[in-house]
Design an enzyme around this catalytic site. Structure first.
Site, PDB file in Angstrom:
ATOM      1  CD  GLN A 107      21.107  42.150 -42.071  1.00 31.65           C
ATOM      2  OE1 GLN A 107      21.906  42.871 -42.640  1.00 31.65           O
ATOM      3  NE2 GLN A 107      21.360  41.614 -40.895  1.00 31.65           N
ATOM      4  CB  VAL A 109      17.628  36.133 -50.109  1.00 30.24           C
ATOM      5  CG1 VAL A 109      17.797  37.647 -50.030  1.00 30.24           C
ATOM      6  CG2 VAL A 109      18.970  35.472 -50.464  1.00 30.24           C
ATOM      7  CG  HIS A 125      18.680  42.636 -47.443  1.00 30.49           C
ATOM      8  ND1 HIS A 125      19.922  42.368 -46.891  1.00 30.49           N
ATOM      9  CD2 HIS A 125      18.414  43.933 -47.130  1.00 30.49           C
ATOM     10  CE1 HIS A 125      20.377  43.460 -46.290  1.00 30.49           C
ATOM     11  NE2 HIS A 125      19.484  44.415 -46.403  1.00 30.49           N
ATOM     12  CB  CYS A 133       9.167  40.227 -65.216  1.00 24.72           C
ATOM     13  SG  CYS A 133       9.506  40.935 -66.838  1.00 24.72           S
ATOM     14  N   GLY A 193      23.907  36.570 -35.746  1.00 19.34           N
ATOM     15  CA  GLY A 193      24.651  36.223 -36.960  1.00 19.34           C
ATOM     16  C   GLY A 193      24.699  37.295 -38.024  1.00 19.34           C
ATOM     17  CB  THR A 194      23.771  40.520 -38.718  1.00 19.53           C
ATOM     18  OG1 THR A 194      24.082  41.582 -39.636  1.00 19.53           O
ATOM     19  CG2 THR A 194      23.295  41.111 -37.412  1.00 19.53           C
ATOM     20  CG  ASN A 219      28.521  37.265 -34.624  1.00 24.36           C
ATOM     21  OD1 ASN A 219      29.486  36.592 -34.950  1.00 24.36           O
ATOM     22  ND2 ASN A 219      27.925  38.113 -35.440  1.00 24.36           N
ATOM     23  CD  GLU A 221      35.276  35.635 -34.681  1.00 24.00           C
ATOM     24  OE1 GLU A 221      35.947  36.509 -34.099  1.00 24.00           O
ATOM     25  OE2 GLU A 221      35.579  34.422 -34.693  1.00 24.00           O
TER      26      GLU A 221
HETATM   27  P1  OAD Z   1      27.923  38.884 -42.992  1.00 25.07           P
HETATM   28  O1  OAD Z   1      28.502  37.871 -43.902  1.00 25.07           O
HETATM   29  O2  OAD Z   1      28.389  40.295 -43.157  1.00 25.07           O
HETATM   30  O3  OAD Z   1      28.193  38.462 -41.472  1.00 25.07           O
HETATM   31  C1  OAD Z   1      27.978  37.164 -41.011  1.00 25.07           C
HETATM   32  C2  OAD Z   1      28.105  37.178 -39.504  1.00 25.07           C
HETATM   33  O4  OAD Z   1      27.808  35.867 -39.038  1.00 25.07           O
HETATM   34  C3  OAD Z   1      29.483  37.542 -38.971  1.00 25.07           C
HETATM   35  O5  OAD Z   1      29.364  38.529 -37.966  1.00 25.07           O
HETATM   36  C4  OAD Z   1      29.996  36.232 -38.378  1.00 25.07           C
HETATM   37  O6  OAD Z   1      30.851  36.399 -37.259  1.00 25.07           O
HETATM   38  C5  OAD Z   1      28.687  35.566 -37.974  1.00 25.07           C
HETATM   39  N1  OAD Z   1      28.734  34.082 -37.818  1.00 25.07           N
HETATM   40  C6  OAD Z   1      29.622  33.207 -38.306  1.00 25.07           C
HETATM   41  N2  OAD Z   1      29.289  31.947 -37.962  1.00 25.07           N
HETATM   42  C7  OAD Z   1      28.153  32.010 -37.228  1.00 25.07           C
HETATM   43  C8  OAD Z   1      27.314  31.069 -36.573  1.00 25.07           C
HETATM   44  N3  OAD Z   1      27.559  29.748 -36.607  1.00 25.07           N
HETATM   45  N4  OAD Z   1      26.243  31.533 -35.880  1.00 25.07           N
HETATM   46  C9  OAD Z   1      25.969  32.862 -35.828  1.00 25.07           C
HETATM   47  N5  OAD Z   1      26.725  33.802 -36.433  1.00 25.07           N
HETATM   48  C10 OAD Z   1      27.802  33.393 -37.127  1.00 25.07           C
HETATM   49  O7  OAD Z   1      26.330  38.759 -43.132  1.00 25.07           O
HETATM   50  P2  OAD Z   1      25.201  39.847 -42.899  1.00 25.07           P
HETATM   51  O8  OAD Z   1      25.476  40.682 -41.715  1.00 25.07           O
HETATM   52  O9  OAD Z   1      23.916  39.128 -42.967  1.00 25.07           O
HETATM   53  O10 OAD Z   1      23.048  42.178 -48.446  1.00 25.07           O
HETATM   54  O11 OAD Z   1      25.344  40.738 -44.198  1.00 25.07           O
HETATM   55  C11 OAD Z   1      24.413  41.770 -44.402  1.00 25.07           C
HETATM   56  C12 OAD Z   1      24.152  41.954 -45.872  1.00 25.07           C
HETATM   57  O12 OAD Z   1      25.382  42.081 -46.590  1.00 25.07           O
HETATM   58  C13 OAD Z   1      23.494  40.773 -46.556  1.00 25.07           C
HETATM   59  O13 OAD Z   1      22.107  40.701 -46.373  1.00 25.07           O
HETATM   60  C14 OAD Z   1      23.811  41.033 -48.007  1.00 25.07           C
HETATM   61  C15 OAD Z   1      25.282  41.354 -47.845  1.00 25.07           C
HETATM   62  O14 OAD Z   1      25.892  42.080 -48.818  1.00 25.07           O
HETATM   63  C16 OAD Z   1      22.666  42.285 -49.715  1.00 25.07           C
HETATM   64  O15 OAD Z   1      22.957  41.474 -50.554  1.00 25.07           O
HETATM   65  C17 OAD Z   1      21.853  43.521 -50.011  1.00 25.07           C
END
Ligand code: OAD
Length: 263
Positions: A107, A109, A125, A133, A193-194, A219, A221
């Site tokens: 996810q 970029v 994403h 453009c 890490g999501t 993760n 958490e």
């Molecule tokens: P989030 O910011 O929602 O979640 C980040 C995750 O990483 C959390 O579950 C944390 O617990 C975990 N985390 C923290 N430290 C870590 C580490 N050292 N190793 C592994 N994990 C760790 O990010 P995403 O789930 O990627 O979309 O968010 C999904 C989408 O929401 C993004 O792609 C973006 C955003 O809005 C768009 O912009 C369309």
């Protein structure tokens, strides 16, 4: 999580990867935190400081591209331009190189999976490495765009935007289709890490599970998947966990190791 539990799960994960050879990873912002890129949610998250509907929705961009460039895009570009892959990215690239991981669906970029050496990466994403453009659709490498004027403009006069998916936009259909196919056919899905809160990426672990795959979450958490969808939850940062997984995998992979490899 006790160290012993984590060791056992790490070992089992390595075994599953070596045995099945049909693993896929789904990654999120957490995998890049150790590279200095802040996440979106949780402590220090971007959406704590700004409202995504104001800065990351396509309607907000159409309404006021200068504001979105100044509040979101410029800051993100500055962080991404100095970020380097960490042990989590490197571990996933090594698993692919060894033949134990098919693809990474990310996810993110930031391009750090490719920078670490991963070859088959689906940028769910999109990417900040390219600009597109809004008017004529032509693409240009971000480094080649004249950023002295914000918002930057294409030679046709249209406004450039990162070649990413804003809220309110569709996932590129070819990415969605390929991700579906990979996830439905994999034996192991590593979910790294999501927060698993943004669709349609968040449903990939469910699809994998329903198709019979083992879902392994990494993760620090718990997430909505933990204890419901995930078969194993390895609690920890991606870098440290992948270092441990790689030690076990390399052990099985070493010449003569087939005697000890799990069956
Ligand atoms: P989030 O910011 O929602 O979640 C980040 C995750 O990483 C959390 O579950 C944390 O617990 C975990 N985390 C923290 N430290 C870590 C580490 N050292 N190793 C592994 N994990 C760790 O990010 P995403 O789930 O990627 O979309 O968010 C999904 C989408 O929401 C993004 O792609 C973006 C955003 O809005 C768009 O912009 C369309």
């Amino acid at each position: 999580m006790r160290e012993a539990d984590r060791d056992t799960l790490t070992q089992r994960t390595a075994e599953a990867l070596v045995q099945t050879r049909r693993a896929v990873a789904l990654t999120g912002a957490g995998v890049s935190i150790e590279s200095g890129i802040p996440p979106f949610r949780g402590p220090g998250g971007l959406w704590e400081k700004m409202d995504p509907m104001e800065v990351a929705h396509i309607d907000a961009f159409r309404r006021d591209p200068e504001k979105v460039w100044k509040l979101l895009i410029e800051g993100m570009q500055a962080v991404l331009s100095v970020a380097r892959p960490n042990a989590g990215h490197v571990g996933l690239a090594r698993l692919e190189q060894l033949g134990y991981l098919q693809s990474v669906i990310t996810q993110n970029v930031d391009g750090l999976h490719q920078a670490a050496g991963s070859r088959d990466v689906i940028e769910f994403h999109g990417t900040f490495a390219w600009q597109r453009c809004q008017n004529c659709g032509s693409r240009c490498k971000t480094g080649q765009v004249d950023l002295s004027r914000i918002p930057p403009r294409c030679s046709c006069g249209g406004i450039y935007r990162p070649d990413c998916v804003f809220f309110g936009e569709m996932i590129p259909p070819q990415h969605l289709a390929r991700a579906h196919q990979l996830v439905a056919r994999c034996d192991v899905l590593l979910v790294v890490g999501t927060s698993a809160t943004v669709q349609p990426a968040a449903m990939m672990p469910l699809l994998a599970k329903e198709s019979g795959a083992r879902v392994i979450e990494i993760n620090p958490e718990p997430t909505p998947l933990t204890g419901r969808v995930s078969d194993y939850f390895i609690q920890g940062g991606a870098g440290a966990v992948f270092n441990d997984i790689l030690v076990c995998v390399e052990d099985f992979h070493a010449p003569g190791a087939h005697r000890h490899a799990p069956r």
